[in-house]
Motif scaffolding. Sequence first.
Motif, PDB file in Angstrom:
ATOM      1  N   LEU A   2      29.894  32.825  52.645  1.00  0.00           N
ATOM      2  CA  LEU A   2      31.113  33.484  52.173  1.00  0.00           C
ATOM      3  C   LEU A   2      32.229  33.225  53.182  1.00  0.00           C
ATOM      4  O   LEU A   2      32.148  33.635  54.344  1.00  0.00           O
ATOM      5  CB  LEU A   2      30.890  34.984  51.990  1.00  0.00           C
ATOM      6  N   VAL A   3      33.262  32.549  52.735  1.00  0.00           N
ATOM      7  CA  VAL A   3      34.393  32.158  53.579  1.00  0.00           C
ATOM      8  C   VAL A   3      35.570  33.075  53.268  1.00  0.00           C
ATOM      9  O   VAL A   3      35.909  33.279  52.096  1.00  0.00           O
ATOM     10  CB  VAL A   3      34.785  30.686  53.337  1.00  0.00           C
ATOM     11  N   GLY A   4      36.184  33.627  54.298  1.00  0.00           N
ATOM     12  CA  GLY A   4      37.296  34.542  54.114  1.00  0.00           C
ATOM     13  C   GLY A   4      38.589  34.003  54.682  1.00  0.00           C
ATOM     14  O   GLY A   4      38.598  33.395  55.759  1.00  0.00           O
ATOM     15  N   VAL A   5      39.691  34.237  53.962  1.00  0.00           N
ATOM     16  CA  VAL A   5      41.013  33.795  54.404  1.00  0.00           C
ATOM     17  C   VAL A   5      41.967  34.987  54.347  1.00  0.00           C
ATOM     18  O   VAL A   5      42.470  35.340  53.272  1.00  0.00           O
ATOM     19  CB  VAL A   5      41.559  32.647  53.533  1.00  0.00           C
ATOM     20  N   PRO A   6      42.230  35.637  55.486  1.00  0.00           N
ATOM     21  CA  PRO A   6      43.199  36.740  55.504  1.00  0.00           C
ATOM     22  C   PRO A   6      44.626  36.217  55.646  1.00  0.00           C
ATOM     23  O   PRO A   6      44.846  35.091  56.102  1.00  0.00           O
ATOM     24  CB  PRO A   6      42.792  37.535  56.741  1.00  0.00           C
ATOM     25  N   LYS A   7      45.598  37.046  55.264  1.00  0.00           N
ATOM     26  CA  LYS A   7      47.003  36.710  55.511  1.00  0.00           C
ATOM     27  C   LYS A   7      47.271  36.749  57.001  1.00  0.00           C
ATOM     28  O   LYS A   7      46.717  37.573  57.728  1.00  0.00           O
ATOM     29  CB  LYS A   7      47.930  37.705  54.801  1.00  0.00           C
ATOM     30  N   GLU A   8      48.141  35.851  57.457  1.00  0.00           N
ATOM     31  CA  GLU A   8      48.564  35.868  58.854  1.00  0.00           C
ATOM     32  C   GLU A   8      49.517  37.046  59.077  1.00  0.00           C
ATOM     33  O   GLU A   8      50.383  37.314  58.251  1.00  0.00           O
ATOM     34  CB  GLU A   8      49.260  34.558  59.216  1.00  0.00           C
ATOM     35  N   VAL A  33      34.521  31.971  48.234  1.00  0.00           N
ATOM     36  CA  VAL A  33      35.733  32.094  49.035  1.00  0.00           C
ATOM     37  C   VAL A  33      36.503  33.336  48.596  1.00  0.00           C
ATOM     38  O   VAL A  33      36.823  33.486  47.408  1.00  0.00           O
ATOM     39  CB  VAL A  33      36.643  30.851  48.911  1.00  0.00           C
ATOM     40  N   TRP A  34      36.778  34.203  49.563  1.00  0.00           N
ATOM     41  CA  TRP A  34      37.602  35.389  49.320  1.00  0.00           C
ATOM     42  C   TRP A  34      38.911  35.222  50.078  1.00  0.00           C
ATOM     43  O   TRP A  34      38.904  34.945  51.282  1.00  0.00           O
ATOM     44  CB  TRP A  34      36.882  36.652  49.794  1.00  0.00           C
ATOM     45  N   VAL A  35      40.039  35.389  49.374  1.00  0.00           N
ATOM     46  CA  VAL A  35      41.343  35.313  50.020  1.00  0.00           C
ATOM     47  C   VAL A  35      42.084  36.624  49.784  1.00  0.00           C
ATOM     48  O   VAL A  35      41.967  37.239  48.721  1.00  0.00           O
ATOM     49  CB  VAL A  35      42.179  34.118  49.509  1.00  0.00           C
ATOM     50  N   GLU A  36      42.840  37.031  50.791  1.00  0.00           N
ATOM     51  CA  GLU A  36      43.618  38.261  50.658  1.00  0.00           C
ATOM     52  C   GLU A  36      44.749  38.044  49.664  1.00  0.00           C
ATOM     53  O   GLU A  36      45.394  36.995  49.657  1.00  0.00           O
ATOM     54  CB  GLU A  36      44.171  38.672  52.020  1.00  0.00           C
ATOM     55  N   THR A  37      45.007  39.036  48.849  1.00  0.00           N
ATOM     56  CA  THR A  37      46.083  38.923  47.872  1.00  0.00           C
ATOM     57  C   THR A  37      47.406  38.585  48.552  1.00  0.00           C
ATOM     58  O   THR A  37      47.746  39.120  49.596  1.00  0.00           O
ATOM     59  CB  THR A  37      46.231  40.228  47.053  1.00  0.00           C
ATOM     60  N   THR A  56      37.973  34.367  44.987  1.00  0.00           N
ATOM     61  CA  THR A  56      38.049  35.779  44.626  1.00  0.00           C
ATOM     62  C   THR A  56      39.205  36.390  45.408  1.00  0.00           C
ATOM     63  O   THR A  56      39.333  36.158  46.612  1.00  0.00           O
ATOM     64  CB  THR A  56      36.744  36.508  44.986  1.00  0.00           C
ATOM     65  N   ILE A  57      40.047  37.155  44.742  1.00  0.00           N
ATOM     66  CA  ILE A  57      41.204  37.764  45.393  1.00  0.00           C
ATOM     67  C   ILE A  57      40.804  39.135  45.937  1.00  0.00           C
ATOM     68  O   ILE A  57      40.381  40.018  45.183  1.00  0.00           O
ATOM     69  CB  ILE A  57      42.392  37.911  44.423  1.00  0.00           C
ATOM     70  N   ALA A  58      40.918  39.310  47.245  1.00  0.00           N
ATOM     71  CA  ALA A  58      40.604  40.582  47.888  1.00  0.00           C
ATOM     72  C   ALA A  58      41.865  41.443  47.949  1.00  0.00           C
ATOM     73  O   ALA A  58      42.964  40.927  48.164  1.00  0.00           O
ATOM     74  CB  ALA A  58      40.073  40.349  49.299  1.00  0.00           C
ATOM     75  N   PRO A  59      41.722  42.755  47.791  1.00  0.00           N
ATOM     76  CA  PRO A  59      42.904  43.614  47.753  1.00  0.00           C
ATOM     77  C   PRO A  59      43.589  43.803  49.094  1.00  0.00           C
ATOM     78  O   PRO A  59      44.760  44.173  49.143  1.00  0.00           O
ATOM     79  CB  PRO A  59      42.357  44.943  47.228  1.00  0.00           C
TER      80      PRO A  59
END
Length: 371
Positions: A2-8, A33-37, A56-59
């Motif tokens: 599971l790869v995560g991409v948060p907003k900077e 892949v989960w990315v922050e909205t 997948t869009i994370a809240p």
Amino acid sequence: MLVGVPKEIKVQEFRVGLVPAAVRELVHHGHEVWVETGVGLGIGASDADYQAAGATIAPDADTVWARAQLIVKVKEPQAVERQRLRADQILFTYLHLAPDLAQTQDLMASGATCIAYETVTSPNGGLPLLAPMSEVAGRLSVLAGAQALQRHAGGSGVLLGGVPGVAPAQVVILGGGVVGMHAAAMALGLGAQVTVIDRNLEVLRRLWTQFGHGLRTAYATRDAIEQHAAQADLLIGGVLVPGAAAPKLITRQTVSQMRAGSVIVDVAIDQGGCAETSHPTTHDAPTFVVDGVVHYCVANMPGAVPRTSAFALGHATLPFVLALADHGLQALRDDPHLRQGLNVHRGRLTHPGVAQALDRAYLDPLAALSL
């Protein structure tokens, strides 16, 4: 994986760790892949674009950090982000630890595996994940310097290329690497008179061959740096020692001898800066003045052009992201060039340049990976 991409969350940072095309590649390899909205808004990519690529869009950021096994970012984790790190996570991003003891201590305390883009190497001895942003920063350094030279910005009021009957600006570039080469190309293209200073004669020969007689070159001695700095309208610092603190080539005394209204653009500020008078600034407040000399020391210069930067960086990082997602820590054992990027693992410093800069103990990365 599971790869995560948060907003900077660094000030005025709009780049993103993975563009939609990279997400699609990871999903094709069987990863989640989960990315922050809103993660891609700064580069013109919507949540719908990421969903179409399979993400997948994370809240919120907490969800991304809590679920991800591999976190892919751009800038070093800020204090609040470092508190979210876990020992079972891999962090892949720029770190620039040499001038940042607080970050280093937090990363060591987390127990996480922290891989720095800027120290990953290539078979030819280059730095493939630093190079794209160095190209952008080199070109931006001239544009930022040209703006800072304008009178309303505190500069001397000199136009880089001059006009017929009026001499062009004198641009001096310390370091003939990727930053220096691209800065020279931009400055020459704008009509400035350009001198590159480097201690490697082969680098100077390559640049002279590439740009021809329009480019001046000088061998790096203290005398050469002081003499050229005193005549410079724009001085660009592009020196690099991989992983280590940047050498202080521009002393406070040198700055005091520069012309009032001249400009220093310290591209090496991520590694502590190459001028003794430099300290990090942001895009919100990019400059300050010391002894009449304007200093531009933004620590994330490529963030000013996030779309160009994110795609350029993403093309370079994707093969390494895929390797980490496919094989986990084994990717570091298998690839000596990716392993050079390992800076912190299970509470140990694993890059000699970082350890030396911070006067901390160093453990060979292969030994650390066997813990």
